[in-house]
Design a protein around this motif. Structure first.
Motif, PDB file in Angstrom:
ATOM      1  N   ALA A  20       0.838  -1.197   0.000  1.00 34.24           N
ATOM      2  CA  ALA A  20       0.000   0.000   0.000  1.00 34.24           C
ATOM      3  C   ALA A  20       0.877   1.252   0.000  1.00 34.24           C
ATOM      4  O   ALA A  20       0.402   2.353  -0.297  1.00 34.24           O
ATOM      5  N   SER A  25       2.033  13.285  -8.514  1.00 38.62           N
ATOM      6  CA  SER A  25       1.512  12.532  -7.362  1.00 38.62           C
ATOM      7  C   SER A  25       0.039  12.881  -7.205  1.00 38.62           C
ATOM      8  O   SER A  25      -0.435  13.906  -7.715  1.00 38.62           O
ATOM      9  N   SER A  26      -0.665  12.061  -6.467  1.00 46.38           N
ATOM     10  CA  SER A  26      -2.075  12.380  -6.207  1.00 46.38           C
ATOM     11  C   SER A  26      -2.183  13.638  -5.362  1.00 46.38           C
ATOM     12  O   SER A  26      -3.094  14.452  -5.548  1.00 46.38           O
ATOM     13  N   THR A  37      -4.220  13.668   1.505  1.00 44.21           N
ATOM     14  CA  THR A  37      -4.289  14.158   0.117  1.00 44.21           C
ATOM     15  C   THR A  37      -5.658  14.714  -0.256  1.00 44.21           C
ATOM     16  O   THR A  37      -5.767  15.740  -0.920  1.00 44.21           O
ATOM     17  N   ASN A  86      -6.723   3.533   3.189  1.00 41.62           N
ATOM     18  CA  ASN A  86      -5.356   2.980   3.202  1.00 41.62           C
ATOM     19  C   ASN A  86      -4.971   2.483   4.592  1.00 41.62           C
ATOM     20  O   ASN A  86      -3.895   1.947   4.785  1.00 41.62           O
ATOM     21  N   ASP A 136     -10.959   9.515  -3.669  1.00 45.21           N
ATOM     22  CA  ASP A 136      -9.578   9.036  -3.604  1.00 45.21           C
ATOM     23  C   ASP A 136      -9.602   7.520  -3.800  1.00 45.21           C
ATOM     24  O   ASP A 136     -10.041   6.780  -2.911  1.00 45.21           O
ATOM     25  N   VAL A 163      -6.785   5.807  -4.519  1.00 45.84           N
ATOM     26  CA  VAL A 163      -5.376   5.392  -4.509  1.00 45.84           C
ATOM     27  C   VAL A 163      -5.212   3.990  -3.914  1.00 45.84           C
ATOM     28  O   VAL A 163      -4.499   3.146  -4.462  1.00 45.84           O
ATOM     29  N   ALA A 164      -5.901   3.721  -2.801  1.00 50.77           N
ATOM     30  CA  ALA A 164      -5.746   2.413  -2.151  1.00 50.77           C
ATOM     31  C   ALA A 164      -6.631   1.348  -2.805  1.00 50.77           C
ATOM     32  O   ALA A 164      -6.489   0.163  -2.520  1.00 50.77           O
ATOM     33  N   SER A 166      -2.772   6.728  -7.772  1.00 49.88           N
ATOM     34  CA  SER A 166      -1.333   6.884  -7.980  1.00 49.88           C
ATOM     35  C   SER A 166      -0.797   5.633  -8.667  1.00 49.88           C
ATOM     36  O   SER A 166      -0.999   4.518  -8.170  1.00 49.88           O
ATOM     37  N   TYR A 222       2.175   4.524  -9.022  1.00 48.81           N
ATOM     38  CA  TYR A 222       3.272   3.769  -8.375  1.00 48.81           C
ATOM     39  C   TYR A 222       2.750   2.763  -7.368  1.00 48.81           C
ATOM     40  O   TYR A 222       3.519   1.960  -6.838  1.00 48.81           O
ATOM     41  N   LYS A 223       1.439   2.805  -7.103  1.00 50.84           N
ATOM     42  CA  LYS A 223       0.830   1.766  -6.264  1.00 50.84           C
ATOM     43  C   LYS A 223       0.050   0.791  -7.141  1.00 50.84           C
ATOM     44  O   LYS A 223      -0.587  -0.125  -6.659  1.00 50.84           O
ATOM     45  N   ALA A 245       0.801   9.938 -10.978  1.00 53.18           N
ATOM     46  CA  ALA A 245      -0.572   9.807 -10.489  1.00 53.18           C
ATOM     47  C   ALA A 245      -1.532  10.351 -11.534  1.00 53.18           C
ATOM     48  O   ALA A 245      -1.151  11.163 -12.385  1.00 53.18           O
TER      49      ALA A 245
HETATM   50  C1  PLP Z   1      -5.241   6.472   0.017  1.00 57.36           C
HETATM   51  C2  PLP Z   1      -4.110   7.352  -0.416  1.00 57.36           C
HETATM   52  N1  PLP Z   1      -4.381   8.540  -0.961  1.00 57.36           N
HETATM   53  C3  PLP Z   1      -3.411   9.368  -1.383  1.00 57.36           C
HETATM   54  C4  PLP Z   1      -2.085   9.014  -1.267  1.00 57.36           C
HETATM   55  C5  PLP Z   1      -1.034   9.983  -1.732  1.00 57.36           C
HETATM   56  O1  PLP Z   1      -0.571   9.609  -2.982  1.00 57.36           O
HETATM   57  P1  PLP Z   1       0.656  10.393  -3.620  1.00 57.36           P
HETATM   58  O2  PLP Z   1       1.894   9.868  -2.946  1.00 57.36           O
HETATM   59  O3  PLP Z   1       0.593  10.017  -5.078  1.00 57.36           O
HETATM   60  O4  PLP Z   1       0.462  11.820  -3.376  1.00 57.36           O
HETATM   61  C6  PLP Z   1      -1.744   7.798  -0.692  1.00 57.36           C
HETATM   62  C7  PLP Z   1      -0.342   7.434  -0.498  1.00 57.36           C
HETATM   63  O5  PLP Z   1       0.012   6.644   0.343  1.00 57.36           O
HETATM   64  C8  PLP Z   1      -2.782   6.934  -0.257  1.00 57.36           C
HETATM   65  O6  PLP Z   1      -2.522   5.744   0.298  1.00 57.36           O
END
Ligand code: PLP
Length: 411
Positions: A28, A89-90, A120, A170, A195, A197-198, A218, A220-221, A228
């Motif tokens: 994660a 990045s996000s 974020t 996350n 969001d 991302v997770a 993002s 990279y995840k 992102a």
């Molecule tokens: C749920 C979540 N949102 C946003 C982010 C931030 O992403 P970024 O590193 O691309 O800004 C993360 C990074 O760990 C995340 O886990």
């Protein structure tokens, strides 16, 4: 019915040169990348590391490679290429978006953010109080770590303009019903910024089906380079206030929301993510005629099934530990959670465990993971946050057993 085909994990792992004898559970934080991503970076930098947009062969090819990634990422999440903003990045993407939407808000307008999200999707919006905007907090239930939809419903008013929330925490791994929440938000006359991302490394995103207004993840995840993606509905991106140079027109999407432009070699490498999904698809499914988004959905079904097996093993173990507080849902159900597990051990600093397990080549992590408000709300700040073990589809049951064995000794 469960898909009878199961993920060939050995085949999967073969594509990730970074995997080794460590049992890696910090996914994660960021995933390893398949060789297809590395190859794309190498090819771009070897053959086309020139300024795109020119008339000479290397430049034409560079332009095509960047555009190809833009198109493929859009197809992956069922969006149009111009609805995809590729940024560093996000966090930066939301920061830019929050500036781009400033002219939309008047003093007294209301924005809703959660205290479960990564910062974020909170901090940049909270800064809009500078405009006289009122921030309302959709608070998690401190007992269950859940975001209850009824609490959101009670916050919505005719002044609500935007609701920002996560599709998957996350910290807890809880998967939310984004479609239902978005419908509620729209019914109140507001927009939804999600969001993902997770979520994105675990389940397929279909931004059209979800009907979200903005969505971030993002890469990279998601087995890709450190970039992102911000999705925005076309009409919203057109209406948002450009953040690029004055000569980049307001109709020039996505460039007007991309100050500085994209990182060329990494953007070109995003196509390596879809190369990888194609390879996994081709290995498991005979039907080669399916559209890209459907292929991605099919691969994610295999991924979700495999992750559920890993998660079940780990949840069963945690349930036997009376001194462990698992944060969130004590289930492996793939519809309800991604395999991101955070827990706290009674009377122990969460920072103790990762170093101890690292000695045995098991990678986990501790802290607040930038979801500091969530950790605070759960009263875990004094314990230095949570211990987090996060799995993805390239993890094996054998690795989960190693994690369990090492934790069992340490707890
Ligand atoms: C749920 C979540 N949102 C946003 C982010 C931030 O992403 P970024 O590193 O691309 O800004 C993360 C990074 O760990 C995340 O886990």
């Amino acid at each position: 019915m469960r898909n009878p085909i199961t993920l060939d994990v050995e085949f999967v792992r073969h594509h990730f040169p970074g995997l080794n004898d460590w049992a890696f559970f910090e996914n994660a934080g960021g995933t390893f990348v398949p060789r297809s991503v590395i190859d794309r970076i190498l090819r771009y930098m070897t053959e086309t590391q020139v300024q795109p947009g020119g008339d000479y062969t290397a430049s034409i090819l560079a332009t095509e490679r960047i555009a190809e990634s833009q198109r493929l990422m859009a197809e992956m999440i069922n969006a149009a290429p111009e609805e995809i903003v590729i940024g560093p990045s996000s966090t930066m993407n939301v920061y830019v978006l929050s500036h781009a939407l400033r002219p939309w808000f008047k003093p007294g307008d209301e924005l809703v953010v959660t205290n479960l999200d990564h910062e974020t999707n909170i901090g940049a919006w909270r800064r809009l109080t500078e405009l006289g905007v009122v921030i309302k907090e959709w608070q998690l239930d401190a007992g269950t770590a859940e975001l209850e939809v009824e609490r959101l419903a009670a916050l919505l008013t005719e002044r609500t303009q935007l609701v920002c929330f996560t599709s998957c925490s996350n910290i807890t791994g809880a998967i939310h019903d984004v479609r239902a929440i978005t419908r509620l938000v729209h019914d109140a006359g507001a927009l939804a910024c999600v969001d993902a991302v997770a979520y994105a490394p675990h389940r397929p995103l279909d931004v059209r089906a979800l009907d979200v207004d903005f969505c971030i993840f993002s890469t990279y995840k998601l087995y890709g380079p450190h970039l992102a993606i911000l999705y925005g509905k076309r009409e919203h991106l057109l209406e948002a206030h450009g953040q690029n140079h004055f000569f980049i027109g307001e109709r020039d999407i996505p460039l007007k929301l991309n100050p500085g432009g994209v990182n060329h070699e990494l953007t070109a490498a995003l196509a390596g993510i879809t190369d990888y999904f194609d390879t996994i698809y081709g290995h498991h499914f005979p039907d080669k005629s399916a559209e890209r988004h459907q292929r991605v959905v099919d691969v994610f079904e295999l991924i979700a099934n495999h992750e559920e097996v890993l998660a079940a093993r780990f949840v069963d173990f945690l349930n036997t530990k009376s001194n462990v507080r698992l944060i969130g849902r004590a289930t492996a159900d793939k519809a309800r959670r991604a395999p991101i597990f955070s827990f706290a051990v009674a009377g122990r600093d969460s920072g103790e465990l990762p170093g101890r397990l690292a000695k045995q080549r098991v990678a986990i992590r501790s802290g607040h993971f930038y979801a500091a408000r969530c950790i605070e709300a759960l009263d875990l700040a004094s314990q230095n946050g949570v211990v987090r073990a996060s799995m993805v589809h390239y993890n094996t049951l054998g690795e989960v057993d190693r994690l369990i064995a090492r934790l069992d000794e340490a707890l």
